[in-house]
Write a protein that holds these residues in place. Structure first.
Motif, PDB file in Angstrom:
ATOM      1  N   ARG A  81      29.731  45.156  30.310  1.00 10.38           N
ATOM      2  CA  ARG A  81      29.412  44.336  29.135  1.00 10.38           C
ATOM      3  C   ARG A  81      27.931  44.017  29.201  1.00 10.38           C
ATOM      4  NH1 ARG A  81      33.097  41.408  25.957  1.00 10.38           N
ATOM      5  NH2 ARG A  81      31.347  40.036  25.617  1.00 10.38           N
ATOM      6  N   GLU A  82      27.306  43.937  28.078  1.00  7.13           N
ATOM      7  CA  GLU A  82      25.878  43.594  28.037  1.00  7.13           C
ATOM      8  C   GLU A  82      25.669  42.108  28.246  1.00  7.13           C
ATOM      9  OE1 GLU A  82      23.503  45.851  28.182  1.00  7.13           O
ATOM     10  OE2 GLU A  82      25.096  47.331  28.119  1.00  7.13           O
ATOM     11  N   GLU A  83      26.582  41.305  27.740  1.00  3.70           N
ATOM     12  CA  GLU A  83      26.468  39.853  27.868  1.00  3.70           C
ATOM     13  C   GLU A  83      27.496  39.341  28.865  1.00  3.70           C
ATOM     14  OE1 GLU A  83      26.686  37.917  24.090  1.00  3.70           O
ATOM     15  OE2 GLU A  83      25.384  39.384  23.152  1.00  3.70           O
ATOM     16  N   THR A  84      27.128  38.323  29.604  1.00  2.00           N
ATOM     17  CA  THR A  84      28.027  37.723  30.567  1.00  2.00           C
ATOM     18  C   THR A  84      29.190  37.052  29.846  1.00  2.00           C
ATOM     19  OG1 THR A  84      26.171  37.308  32.034  1.00  2.00           O
ATOM     20  CG2 THR A  84      28.164  36.059  32.459  1.00  2.00           C
ATOM     21  N   THR A  85      30.373  37.282  30.345  1.00 10.76           N
ATOM     22  CA  THR A  85      31.558  36.574  29.864  1.00 10.76           C
ATOM     23  C   THR A  85      32.232  35.993  31.086  1.00 10.76           C
ATOM     24  OG1 THR A  85      32.908  38.547  30.027  1.00 10.76           O
ATOM     25  CG2 THR A  85      31.939  38.098  27.887  1.00 10.76           C
ATOM     26  N   LYS A  86      32.102  34.718  31.269  1.00 10.62           N
ATOM     27  CA  LYS A  86      32.654  34.100  32.456  1.00 10.62           C
ATOM     28  C   LYS A  86      33.924  33.337  32.108  1.00 10.62           C
ATOM     29  CE  LYS A  86      31.741  31.102  36.288  1.00 10.62           C
ATOM     30  NZ  LYS A  86      30.927  30.116  36.898  1.00 10.62           N
ATOM     31  N   ALA A  87      35.033  33.847  32.603  1.00  4.02           N
ATOM     32  CA  ALA A  87      36.305  33.153  32.439  1.00  4.02           C
ATOM     33  C   ALA A  87      36.370  32.028  33.470  1.00  4.02           C
ATOM     34  CB  ALA A  87      37.453  34.123  32.641  1.00  4.02           C
ATOM     35  N   GLU A  88      36.867  30.902  33.076  1.00  5.00           N
ATOM     36  CA  GLU A  88      36.994  29.784  34.010  1.00  5.00           C
ATOM     37  C   GLU A  88      38.327  29.819  34.743  1.00  5.00           C
ATOM     38  OE1 GLU A  88      35.929  26.045  32.327  1.00  5.00           O
ATOM     39  OE2 GLU A  88      34.129  26.853  31.403  1.00  5.00           O
ATOM     40  N   HIS A  89      39.115  30.834  34.491  1.00  2.02           N
ATOM     41  CA  HIS A  89      40.419  30.980  35.142  1.00  2.02           C
ATOM     42  C   HIS A  89      40.382  32.189  36.088  1.00  2.02           C
ATOM     43  CE1 HIS A  89      40.461  33.628  31.645  1.00  2.02           C
ATOM     44  NE2 HIS A  89      41.262  34.391  32.352  1.00  2.02           N
ATOM     45  N   THR A  90      41.425  32.338  36.857  1.00  2.00           N
ATOM     46  CA  THR A  90      41.563  33.487  37.744  1.00  2.00           C
ATOM     47  C   THR A  90      41.846  34.723  36.906  1.00  2.00           C
ATOM     48  OG1 THR A  90      42.437  32.046  39.473  1.00  2.00           O
ATOM     49  CG2 THR A  90      42.854  34.415  39.703  1.00  2.00           C
ATOM     50  N   VAL A  91      41.037  35.760  37.066  1.00  2.00           N
ATOM     51  CA  VAL A  91      41.220  36.974  36.261  1.00  2.00           C
ATOM     52  C   VAL A  91      42.171  37.972  36.922  1.00  2.00           C
ATOM     53  CG1 VAL A  91      39.027  36.755  35.046  1.00  2.00           C
ATOM     54  CG2 VAL A  91      39.127  38.103  37.141  1.00  2.00           C
ATOM     55  N   ILE A  92      42.301  37.894  38.250  1.00  2.00           N
ATOM     56  CA  ILE A  92      43.213  38.798  38.954  1.00  2.00           C
ATOM     57  C   ILE A  92      43.537  38.191  40.320  1.00  2.00           C
ATOM     58  CG2 ILE A  92      41.472  40.248  40.082  1.00  2.00           C
ATOM     59  CD1 ILE A  92      43.234  42.688  39.228  1.00  2.00           C
ATOM     60  N   SER A  93      44.738  38.483  40.796  1.00  2.00           N
ATOM     61  CA  SER A  93      45.175  37.995  42.101  1.00  2.00           C
ATOM     62  C   SER A  93      45.627  39.189  42.941  1.00  2.00           C
ATOM     63  CB  SER A  93      46.331  37.006  41.940  1.00  2.00           C
ATOM     64  OG  SER A  93      46.775  36.554  43.204  1.00  2.00           O
ATOM     65  N   PHE A  94      45.195  39.226  44.180  1.00  2.00           N
ATOM     66  CA  PHE A  94      45.564  40.289  45.108  1.00  2.00           C
ATOM     67  C   PHE A  94      46.500  39.702  46.165  1.00  2.00           C
ATOM     68  CE2 PHE A  94      41.032  40.958  43.956  1.00  2.00           C
ATOM     69  CZ  PHE A  94      41.192  42.088  43.179  1.00  2.00           C
ATOM     70  N   THR A  95      47.659  40.299  46.345  1.00  2.00           N
ATOM     71  CA  THR A  95      48.581  39.859  47.385  1.00  2.00           C
ATOM     72  C   THR A  95      48.219  40.582  48.685  1.00  2.00           C
ATOM     73  OG1 THR A  95      50.333  39.480  45.775  1.00  2.00           O
ATOM     74  CG2 THR A  95      51.010  39.721  48.065  1.00  2.00           C
ATOM     75  N   VAL A  96      48.073  39.815  49.747  1.00  2.07           N
ATOM     76  CA  VAL A  96      47.697  40.361  51.055  1.00  2.07           C
ATOM     77  C   VAL A  96      48.782  40.001  52.079  1.00  2.07           C
ATOM     78  CG1 VAL A  96      45.219  40.284  50.552  1.00  2.07           C
ATOM     79  CG2 VAL A  96      46.302  38.324  51.672  1.00  2.07           C
ATOM     80  N   GLY A  97      48.784  40.719  53.188  1.00  2.57           N
ATOM     81  CA  GLY A  97      49.771  40.469  54.236  1.00  2.57           C
ATOM     82  C   GLY A  97      49.461  39.259  55.088  1.00  2.57           C
ATOM     83  N   ILE A 109      38.409  43.798  34.043  1.00  7.22           N
ATOM     84  CA  ILE A 109      37.432  42.817  34.523  1.00  7.22           C
ATOM     85  C   ILE A 109      36.035  43.243  34.105  1.00  7.22           C
ATOM     86  CG2 ILE A 109      36.462  41.735  36.582  1.00  7.22           C
ATOM     87  CD1 ILE A 109      39.167  42.063  37.898  1.00  7.22           C
ATOM     88  N   PRO A 110      35.292  42.327  33.451  1.00  5.85           N
ATOM     89  CA  PRO A 110      33.951  42.681  32.993  1.00  5.85           C
ATOM     90  C   PRO A 110      32.907  42.600  34.099  1.00  5.85           C
ATOM     91  CG  PRO A 110      34.440  40.437  32.367  1.00  5.85           C
ATOM     92  CD  PRO A 110      35.680  40.982  33.021  1.00  5.85           C
ATOM     93  N   MET A 111      31.845  43.377  33.909  1.00  4.11           N
ATOM     94  CA  MET A 111      30.682  43.340  34.806  1.00  4.11           C
ATOM     95  C   MET A 111      29.428  43.489  33.947  1.00  4.11           C
ATOM     96  SD  MET A 111      30.743  47.129  36.468  1.00  4.11           S
ATOM     97  CE  MET A 111      31.120  48.532  35.429  1.00  4.11           C
ATOM     98  N   THR A 112      28.337  42.931  34.412  1.00  6.04           N
ATOM     99  CA  THR A 112      27.066  43.112  33.711  1.00  6.04           C
ATOM    100  C   THR A 112      26.130  44.025  34.489  1.00  6.04           C
ATOM    101  OG1 THR A 112      26.222  41.064  34.674  1.00  6.04           O
ATOM    102  CG2 THR A 112      27.157  40.925  32.448  1.00  6.04           C
ATOM    103  N   ASP A 113      26.257  44.042  35.810  1.00  5.23           N
ATOM    104  CA  ASP A 113      25.425  44.888  36.666  1.00  5.23           C
ATOM    105  C   ASP A 113      26.333  45.914  37.341  1.00  5.23           C
ATOM    106  OD1 ASP A 113      24.054  45.947  38.974  1.00  5.23           O
ATOM    107  OD2 ASP A 113      22.625  44.294  38.806  1.00  5.23           O
ATOM    108  N   THR A 114      26.333  47.118  36.838  1.00  6.22           N
ATOM    109  CA  THR A 114      27.261  48.154  37.286  1.00  6.22           C
ATOM    110  C   THR A 114      27.141  48.443  38.778  1.00  6.22           C
ATOM    111  OG1 THR A 114      27.219  49.171  35.098  1.00  6.22           O
ATOM    112  CG2 THR A 114      28.022  50.535  36.899  1.00  6.22           C
TER     113      THR A 114
END
Length: 121
Positions: A54-70, A10-15
């Motif tokens: 990443r230096e430049e924003t890369t915005k995916a329009e889809h879900t990048v990750i899913s977390f299963t919760v109880g 998963i990308p980030m621009t602001d660490t």
């Protein structure tokens, strides 16, 4: 193909902003993978993924990750208490997808994340 492990990245621009969100808001542990490259393992129990700069924003329009919760209702309430804003349609934040309950939100970097309550195979 012999797959030993599957890792989402998963990308980030602001660490600092991203690290704070994943640690303090979502409750993950971060471990430095490469300080010069600003790459971190984001871990919780047996799950992990990669957070990278990443230096430049890369915005995916889809879900990048899913977390299963109880318990999705309690998780949504707890995250809202920490300022997380969930996608909402006609007053609904938790959607029933053929028995799987799902809710979506964005991280501080604009990545779309999902939490789901479903049976784990």
């Amino acid at each position: 193909m012999d797959i030993k492990e599957l890792i989402a990245a998963i990308p980030m621009t602001d660490t600092e902003r991203a690290k704070s969100f994943y640690e303090k808001t979502l409750g993950f542990e971060l471990e430095t993978l490469s300080k010069p490259l600003n790459m971190y393992w984001v871990k919780k129990q047996t799950s992990k993924f990669l957070l990278y700069k990443r230096e430049e924003t890369t915005k995916a329009e889809h879900t990048v990750i899913s977390f299963t919760v109880g318990n999705i209702k309690k998780t949504v309430q707890a995250l809202e208490g920490k300022g997380v804003k969930f996608y909402e349609d006609a007053g609904t934040k938790i959607f029933n997808l053929d028995g799987s309950l799902s809710a979506w939100f964005q991280d501080t970097e604009g990545n779309n994340l999902e939490i789901s309550q479903r049976a784990v195979n």
